[in-house]
Design a protein around this motif. Structure first.
Motif, mmCIF file in Angstrom:
data_model
loop_
_atom_site.group_PDB
_atom_site.id
_atom_site.type_symbol
_atom_site.label_atom_id
_atom_site.label_comp_id
_atom_site.label_asym_id
_atom_site.label_seq_id
_atom_site.Cartn_x
_atom_site.Cartn_y
_atom_site.Cartn_z
ATOM 1 N N GLU A 227 0.840 -1.203 0.000
ATOM 2 C CA GLU A 227 0.000 0.000 0.000
ATOM 3 C C GLU A 227 0.873 1.251 0.000
ATOM 4 O O GLU A 227 2.040 1.177 0.321
ATOM 5 N N THR A 228 0.295 2.353 -0.316
ATOM 6 C CA THR A 228 0.844 3.718 -0.308
ATOM 7 C C THR A 228 1.774 4.017 -1.495
ATOM 8 O O THR A 228 2.301 3.102 -2.133
ATOM 9 N N ALA A 229 1.941 5.329 -1.741
ATOM 10 C CA ALA A 229 2.910 5.780 -2.735
ATOM 11 C C ALA A 229 4.059 6.504 -2.033
ATOM 12 O O ALA A 229 4.717 7.370 -2.616
ATOM 13 N N VAL A 230 4.312 6.137 -0.780
ATOM 14 C CA VAL A 230 5.352 6.812 0.019
ATOM 15 C C VAL A 230 6.715 6.713 -0.674
ATOM 16 O O VAL A 230 7.417 7.719 -0.847
ATOM 17 N N ASP A 231 7.098 5.510 -1.090
ATOM 18 C CA ASP A 231 8.418 5.341 -1.702
ATOM 19 C C ASP A 231 8.477 6.027 -3.066
ATOM 20 O O ASP A 231 9.509 6.608 -3.434
ATOM 21 N N ALA A 232 7.369 5.983 -3.819
ATOM 22 C CA ALA A 232 7.366 6.648 -5.132
ATOM 23 C C ALA A 232 7.579 8.154 -4.950
ATOM 24 O O ALA A 232 8.296 8.784 -5.736
ATOM 25 N N ARG A 233 6.997 8.735 -3.913
ATOM 26 C CA ARG A 233 7.194 10.176 -3.690
ATOM 27 C C ARG A 233 8.649 10.466 -3.339
ATOM 28 O O ARG A 233 9.205 11.484 -3.766
ATOM 29 N N ARG A 234 9.254 9.587 -2.569
ATOM 30 C CA ARG A 234 10.685 9.782 -2.236
ATOM 31 C C ARG A 234 11.529 9.749 -3.513
ATOM 32 O O ARG A 234 12.447 10.561 -3.686
ATOM 33 N N ILE A 235 11.207 8.805 -4.404
ATOM 34 C CA ILE A 235 11.982 8.709 -5.643
ATOM 35 C C ILE A 235 11.696 9.905 -6.544
ATOM 36 O O ILE A 235 12.612 10.467 -7.166
ATOM 37 N N ARG A 236 10.442 10.318 -6.603
ATOM 38 C CA ARG A 236 10.107 11.466 -7.457
ATOM 39 C C ARG A 236 10.886 12.705 -7.010
ATOM 40 O O ARG A 236 11.293 13.523 -7.833
ATOM 41 N N ALA A 237 11.108 12.839 -5.706
ATOM 42 C CA ALA A 237 11.845 14.000 -5.197
ATOM 43 C C ALA A 237 13.279 14.039 -5.731
ATOM 44 O O ALA A 237 13.923 15.089 -5.727
ATOM 45 N N THR A 238 13.787 12.916 -6.189
ATOM 46 C CA THR A 238 15.138 12.908 -6.781
ATOM 47 C C THR A 238 15.113 13.366 -8.237
ATOM 48 O O THR A 238 16.164 13.574 -8.847
#
Ligand SMILES: Nc1nc2c(ncn2[C@@H]2O[C@H](COP(=O)(O)OP(=O)(O)OP(=O)(O)O)[C@@H](O)[C@H]2O)c(=O)[nH]1
Ligand SMILES: [Mg+2]
Length: 273
Positions: free
Chosen positions: A119-130
């Motif tokens: 669940e969640t897009a927490v890790d995707a948001r971390r990667i998008r920040a890069t």
């Protein structure tokens, strides 16, 4: 295979694309849309009949997955994209390592990411920040990514030629080992606080690895972890895997990881011609 964990018995995976597409002309328009995936996930859990039907269904699921993985390999070769399957138990440091890798390699090569979590897009948001392109796949009750999910992620991400696609698999040392995605490299991250016995307890995962990263070595002074014994056990399970000790936060060993990644990209693209 996950015949006892309920894996895949929900409505199927959901995809969220956090990537800014080239056709988004207003600059910062990122779309974060979900897709319900309608794949026929023939994932059997027939415990009540003594297990024989379970075995047949498992073989069918894995056989179909292997066919799709072979197709992915051809598709990746045609696109000149190198895929890396990054696996570990939950919290070993996969996303932390990826964030730093993307920032420090600075687009050479370009890296896009398929993020797998229940669940969640927490890790995707971390990667998008890069700044990297990223698609999150949420597996619901599922505890691994499969070849169909990579295919779908590849379509969504549409990575450029001569780039790397890193698949951050669902945190789990068991089922992801069984599912070939069509990748060119299997990297297993283990971390010091998990204990040095993980390779012998979860041998399937470590036997299939091309590279084992022992992360969080900055914590060695505080926990009981015998690095030499762990490396010996890894070598007896898998004599060909490379082993790199690192700290994704402090920076130890990262140069060796970058060297492995760069060499794997060069080897894969030279074979592909
Ligand atoms: N001390 C230390 N902490 C680390 C290191 N690498 C990651 N962490 C920490 O470990 C925790 C988990 O890191 P993540 O990168 O989210 O782990 P993950 O494997 O992506 O986790 P899942 O996606 O949930 O499976 C975070 O609090 C990180 O800051 C490291 O090298 N040293
Ligand atoms: Mg993560």
């Amino acid at each position: 295979m996950c015949t006892t964990c309920g894996c895949g018995e929900d409505a199927g995976p959901r995809y969220t694309n956090l990537t800014a597409h080239p056709h988004d002309h207003d600059g910062d328009h990122q779309h974060e849309h979900d897709h319900q995936h309608d794949q026929d996930h023939d994932h059997g859990h027939a415990h009540e009949d003594g297990g024989s039907r379970t075995v047949v269904l498992e073989q069918r699921v894995l056989g179909r997955n292997d066919e799709l993985a072979a197709r992915n390999r051809r598709e990746l070769a045609a696109r000149r994209v190198v895929a890396i399957n990054l696996m570990s138990s939950p919290g070993a440091g996969k996303t932390t390592l990826l964030e730093r890798t993307i920032r420090e390699l600075g687009g050479r090569p370009p890296i896009s990411v398929l993020e797998g979590d229940q669940e969640t897009a927490v890790d995707a948001r971390r990667i998008r920040a890069t700044g990297a392109a990223v698609v999150q796949v949420n597996t619901g009750a599922g505890c691994h990514l499969d070849a169909e999910m990579l295919r779908r992620g590849l379509d969504e991400l549409d990575p450029p030629p001569d780039s790397v696609l890193v698949v951050e698999n669902v945190g789990n040392l068991v089922c992801p080992a069984l599912f070939d995605l069509g990748e060119h490299g299997r990297v297993v991250v283990m971390s010091v606080p998990e204990g040095d016995d993980k390779p012998v307890k979860y041998p399937h995962m470590f036997r299939t690895a091309d590279l084992v990263l022992i992360n969080k070595v900055d914590l060695l002074p505080y926990v009981s972890f015998d690095l030499l014994r762990c490396e010996e056990q890894l070598r007896s399970l898998n004599p060909t895997a490379e082993i790199v000790s690192l700290s994704a936060t402090r920076g130890d060993g990262l140069a060796d990881w970058y060297r492995w990644l760069t060499a794997r990209v060069a080897a894969t693209t030279s074979v592909a011609g």
